[in-house]
Design a protein around this motif. Structure first.
Motif, PDB file in Angstrom:
ATOM      1  N   TRP A 119      27.744  36.599  62.186  1.00  0.00           N
ATOM      2  CA  TRP A 119      28.336  36.599  60.846  1.00  0.00           C
ATOM      3  C   TRP A 119      28.041  37.900  60.101  1.00  0.00           C
ATOM      4  CZ3 TRP A 119      32.180  33.796  59.412  1.00  0.00           C
ATOM      5  CH2 TRP A 119      32.397  32.560  60.014  1.00  0.00           C
ATOM      6  N   VAL A 120      26.844  38.437  60.287  1.00  0.00           N
ATOM      7  CA  VAL A 120      26.508  39.719  59.651  1.00  0.00           C
ATOM      8  C   VAL A 120      27.453  40.806  60.137  1.00  0.00           C
ATOM      9  CG1 VAL A 120      24.756  41.550  59.554  1.00  0.00           C
ATOM     10  CG2 VAL A 120      24.087  39.170  59.198  1.00  0.00           C
ATOM     11  N   HIS A 121      27.652  40.880  61.453  1.00  0.00           N
ATOM     12  CA  HIS A 121      28.525  41.909  62.016  1.00  0.00           C
ATOM     13  C   HIS A 121      29.991  41.685  61.647  1.00  0.00           C
ATOM     14  CE1 HIS A 121      25.824  44.449  64.293  1.00  0.00           C
ATOM     15  NE2 HIS A 121      25.119  43.363  64.538  1.00  0.00           N
ATOM     16  N   LEU A 122      30.408  40.438  61.598  1.00  0.00           N
ATOM     17  CA  LEU A 122      31.785  40.139  61.228  1.00  0.00           C
ATOM     18  C   LEU A 122      32.069  40.570  59.788  1.00  0.00           C
ATOM     19  CD1 LEU A 122      34.485  38.803  62.042  1.00  0.00           C
ATOM     20  CD2 LEU A 122      33.574  36.681  61.107  1.00  0.00           C
ATOM     21  N   ILE A 123      31.183  40.211  58.870  1.00  0.00           N
ATOM     22  CA  ILE A 123      31.389  40.563  57.457  1.00  0.00           C
ATOM     23  C   ILE A 123      31.291  42.069  57.258  1.00  0.00           C
ATOM     24  CG2 ILE A 123      30.382  40.341  55.144  1.00  0.00           C
ATOM     25  CD1 ILE A 123      29.638  37.418  56.011  1.00  0.00           C
ATOM     26  N   ILE A 143      29.328  34.849  67.403  1.00  0.00           N
ATOM     27  CA  ILE A 143      29.550  33.532  66.799  1.00  0.00           C
ATOM     28  C   ILE A 143      29.984  32.528  67.860  1.00  0.00           C
ATOM     29  CG2 ILE A 143      31.046  32.256  65.209  1.00  0.00           C
ATOM     30  CD1 ILE A 143      31.036  34.818  63.445  1.00  0.00           C
ATOM     31  N   ALA A 144      30.788  32.984  68.819  1.00  0.00           N
ATOM     32  CA  ALA A 144      31.259  32.106  69.890  1.00  0.00           C
ATOM     33  C   ALA A 144      30.189  31.856  70.950  1.00  0.00           C
ATOM     34  CB  ALA A 144      32.493  32.719  70.547  1.00  0.00           C
ATOM     35  N   LYS A 145      29.007  32.457  70.756  1.00  0.00           N
ATOM     36  CA  LYS A 145      27.888  32.312  71.694  1.00  0.00           C
ATOM     37  C   LYS A 145      28.275  32.733  73.111  1.00  0.00           C
ATOM     38  CE  LYS A 145      25.606  29.066  68.937  1.00  0.00           C
ATOM     39  NZ  LYS A 145      25.126  27.996  68.401  1.00  0.00           N
TER      40      LYS A 145
END
Length: 143
Positions: free
Chosen positions: A70-74, A47-49
């Motif tokens: 976002w997929v990996h975070l969730i 997300i932070a690129k």
């Protein structure tokens, strides 16, 4: 004499089998919490690129790096929560753990071009999680 041998044998086998199976559940829960935290960190980094990830071209399942983050975070948050719930020994936590570990395996398979080594490691870890959860405590699974 035959009943004495049978009674002693089943009691000892049941106790050692139950202890080993409980150990596999704790093993799976620990791997899930660890893998979940690693997925959370990978998600935050994407997300932070961050420059950690390889950018591929002409990838069939191309998806924005932030979207993958976002997929990996969730998924990481859900895996950590399911891993913590596994420590309670609840049957529903086992089922959720198998389903979520399967989803994480699929997500990491699609993530291979971005971070190949770590994606393969997490696929193997989640395969162990599914195996350990399906080996499960037979005492809680029987009616």
């Amino acid at each position: 004499m035959a009943s004495h041998v049978g009674a002693g044998h089943t009691g000892t086998a049941d106790r050692s089998s139950s202890a080993a199976v409980t150990g596999w559940t704790v093993f799976a829960a620990t791997l899930m919490v660890f893998g979940g935290f690693m997925a959370i960190l990978a998600g935050i980094s994407a997300i932070a690129k961050d420059n950690v990830f390889v950018r591929t071209v002409n990838y069939t399942y191309a998806f924005n790096l932030t979207g993958w983050g976002w997929v990996h975070l969730i998924l990481g948050i859900v895996v950590v929560l399911a891993g913590i719930a596994l420590f309670t020994g609840a049957l529903w936590a086992r089922v959720v753990g198998v389903v979520v570990a399967g989803l994480v395996m699929i997500a990491n398979f699609l993530w291979i071009p971005y971070y190949p080594f770590w994606a393969l490691v997490l696929i193997v870890v989640n395969a162990f999680v599914i195996w350990a959860l399906c080996t499960g405590n037979r005492d809680t699974l029987s009616p």
